[in-house]
Design an enzyme around this catalytic site. Structure first.
Site, PDB file in Angstrom:
ATOM      1  CE1 TYR A 174      32.019  37.257  41.838  1.00  0.00           C
ATOM      2  CE2 TYR A 174      32.455  35.006  41.122  1.00  0.00           C
ATOM      3  CZ  TYR A 174      31.687  36.153  41.064  1.00  0.00           C
ATOM      4  OH  TYR A 174      30.601  36.193  40.231  1.00  0.00           O
ATOM      5  CE  LYS A 213      28.609  38.042  43.305  1.00  0.00           C
ATOM      6  NZ  LYS A 213      27.526  39.012  43.038  1.00  0.00           N
ATOM      7  NE  ARG A 236      33.739  36.699  32.844  1.00  0.00           N
ATOM      8  CZ  ARG A 236      32.420  36.782  32.961  1.00  0.00           C
ATOM      9  NH1 ARG A 236      31.767  35.882  33.652  1.00  0.00           N
ATOM     10  NH2 ARG A 236      31.749  37.771  32.385  1.00  0.00           N
ATOM     11  CB  VAL A 281      44.650  28.220  32.779  1.00  0.00           C
ATOM     12  CG1 VAL A 281      44.965  28.071  34.260  1.00  0.00           C
ATOM     13  CG2 VAL A 281      44.791  29.672  32.352  1.00  0.00           C
ATOM     14  N   GLY A 301      44.295  23.187  30.361  1.00  0.00           N
ATOM     15  CA  GLY A 301      42.903  23.287  29.893  1.00  0.00           C
ATOM     16  C   GLY A 301      42.033  22.113  30.299  1.00  0.00           C
TER      17      GLY A 301
HETATM   18  N1  UDP Z   1      41.158  29.843  31.059  1.00  0.00           N
HETATM   19  C1  UDP Z   1      42.155  29.478  30.155  1.00  0.00           C
HETATM   20  N2  UDP Z   1      42.703  30.448  29.360  1.00  0.00           N
HETATM   21  C2  UDP Z   1      42.315  31.746  29.391  1.00  0.00           C
HETATM   22  C3  UDP Z   1      41.288  32.124  30.306  1.00  0.00           C
HETATM   23  C4  UDP Z   1      40.730  31.145  31.133  1.00  0.00           C
HETATM   24  O1  UDP Z   1      42.542  28.303  30.076  1.00  0.00           O
HETATM   25  O2  UDP Z   1      42.846  32.561  28.614  1.00  0.00           O
HETATM   26  C5  UDP Z   1      40.536  28.806  31.893  1.00  0.00           C
HETATM   27  C6  UDP Z   1      40.446  29.100  33.393  1.00  0.00           C
HETATM   28  O3  UDP Z   1      41.623  28.687  34.061  1.00  0.00           O
HETATM   29  C7  UDP Z   1      39.237  28.262  33.789  1.00  0.00           C
HETATM   30  C8  UDP Z   1      38.339  28.321  32.543  1.00  0.00           C
HETATM   31  O4  UDP Z   1      39.194  28.692  31.471  1.00  0.00           O
HETATM   32  O5  UDP Z   1      39.633  26.911  33.990  1.00  0.00           O
HETATM   33  C9  UDP Z   1      37.199  29.320  32.621  1.00  0.00           C
HETATM   34  O6  UDP Z   1      37.735  30.545  33.007  1.00  0.00           O
HETATM   35  P1  UDP Z   1      36.921  31.908  33.001  1.00  0.00           P
HETATM   36  O7  UDP Z   1      37.936  33.007  33.100  1.00  0.00           O
HETATM   37  O8  UDP Z   1      35.990  31.993  31.846  1.00  0.00           O
HETATM   38  O9  UDP Z   1      36.064  31.950  34.354  1.00  0.00           O
HETATM   39  P2  UDP Z   1      35.546  30.858  35.397  1.00  0.00           P
HETATM   40  O10 UDP Z   1      34.677  29.881  34.666  1.00  0.00           O
HETATM   41  O11 UDP Z   1      36.743  30.190  36.028  1.00  0.00           O
HETATM   42  O12 UDP Z   1      34.780  31.681  36.379  1.00  0.00           O
END
Ligand code: UDP
Length: 371
Positions: free
Chosen positions: A165, A169, A213, A231, A234
């Site tokens: 991604y 971009k 997300r 993840v 956190g």
């Molecule tokens: N994340 C998480 N649990 C979830 C979804 C996302 O801990 O159920 C984490 C993910 O690993 C990242 C952050 O939250 O560190 C933000 O993830 P998001 O999917 O919103 O998109 P990003 O900011 O990475 O584009």
């Protein structure tokens, strides 16, 4: 102006369309493959919607580009789960199909406002410093703010498919820059930093689709009393930006008649709203308990899960993303206003109104029921 929003049916496009229509003077034409988030605008006299896919409907896209004063391209797959599971689709849509639109704009001499991503910066340089050198004093002195025209872009190895991604971009931005240099394309690039607000993605359980997300995932867990998955504990940090702040900045770029935003990339984000994922989850639970909890339904269990298990083997993460917004401040007089707690509250409010009754009817996942 006649403003064409390609991919205008998503979270950002629907708010941008509202903002532009509220100005009272623009004609707004949106295309998308789904118009759920635009229903409330369909009867507006200055709004037109086409169910159309830029991947297949090349002829209609060409006609709309030709008819436009400004083309805003929002079409993209922008969910990390898709980057790891279907990287080819991400490349085809986010690079190849987007490139065709940029080439049309160059050929027909139309202004292009292209959505990119803060993810093109990748992880910070600090994340590459060996742990023995990254002392607390070193970290405290490290400037990891990401600036449009001076910060280097970092990605990982090819087997980390997440970066398809960012690199799609990234290359798109480079080609658009070259179209500006060599063919006179008038463009502005927008790099959003974690926008949040009403109509953000959708509740995963509502569509049996786990791609949304973080905010939507955590809301699902709160409304159904299931599980908040952090993840890799956190620890990753993001700067969250309320959609109204973001759209105010995007609108000013669209309406710019001075030419000062032409051939420039803009970070749009709120550097004051940085939080780790675990802090964000805590704040959501706190607000939910205070404002929406009935005191009966179980609250979500919070667990840590490995990223490669949660998102797929090609997952990697960005440690931090802090935008330098000097350019938007200086050229547009823009500054974000919404603090973290207020933006979570407001977005949560919209999710509760839209989904609470339906979410309560969904059965909890089997693993949780068995426990
Ligand atoms: N994340 C998480 N649990 C979830 C979804 C996302 O801990 O159920 C984490 C993910 O690993 C990242 C952050 O939250 O560190 C933000 O993830 P998001 O999917 O919103 O998109 P990003 O900011 O990475 O584009």
């Amino acid at each position: 102006m006649r403003i064409v929003l390609l991919g205008g049916g998503g979270f950002i496009g629907s708010h941008l369309a509202e903002w532009l229509l509220a100005r009272g003077t623009h004609d707004v034409i949106a295309t998308d493959i789904n118009h759920d988030k635009l229903r409330h605008l369909l009867d507006h006299g200055r709004f037109t919607y086409f169910d159309s896919d830029i991947h297949t409907d090349v002829q209609l896209t060409r006609q709309l580009v030709e008819s436009a004063d400004v083309v805003v391209n929002l079409v993209a797959v922008a969910t990390p789960k898709t980057y790891t599971l279907n990287p080819l689709h991400v490349f085809e849509l986010d690079f190849l199909d987007n490139l065709r639109v940029a080439q049309m704009c160059a050929e027909m001499n139309r202004r292009l406002v292209q959505f990119s991503t803060c993810e093109i910066y990748g992880p910070t340089w600090l994340s590459l410093v060996p742990p023995e050198l990254a002392t607390p004093e070193f970290i405290a002195r490290a400037d990891i703010t990401q600036s449009e025209d001076s910060t280097a872009m970092i990605t990982g190895p090819i087997n980390e498919t997440r970066w398809i991604y960012a690199t799609s971009k990234h290359l798109l931005e480079r080609v658009i820059h070259a179209l500006g240099m060599q063919q006179g394309l008038d463009y502005s690039i927008i790099r959003p930093f974690n926008f949040v607000g009403p109509r953000f993605d959708f509740l995963p359980s509502d569509k049996d689709d786990t791609s949304p997300r973080m905010f939507a995932q955590f809301m699902d867990a709160l409304l159904r009393g299931t599980r908040i998955s952090l993840v890799d504990g956190g620890a990753a940090q993001r700067c969250y930006t309320y959609i109204d702040d973001a759209v105010e900045c995007i609108g000013r770029i669209l309406e710019d008649r001075t030419g000062s935003t032409s051939r420039e990339a803009f970070n749009i984000g709120n550097p004051g709203n940085e939080a780790s994922v675990v802090e964000f989850a805590d704040m959501m639970i706190d607000i939910y308990k205070a404002q929406y909890w009935d005191g009966v339904q179980p609250l979500p269990e919070v667990v840590s899960v490995p990223g490669k298990e949660f998102f797929g083997p090609g997952y990697a993460d960005c440690d931090r993303r802090i935008p330098d917004i000097t350019k938007a401040r200086e050229l547009l007089g823009w500054a974000p206003e919404w603090d973290l707690r207020s933006l979570i509250s407001s977005t949560m409010d919209s999710f509760v109104s839209e989904y609470r009754s339906r979410a309560a009817e969904r059965p909890a996942p089997v693993a949780l029921v068995a426990e």
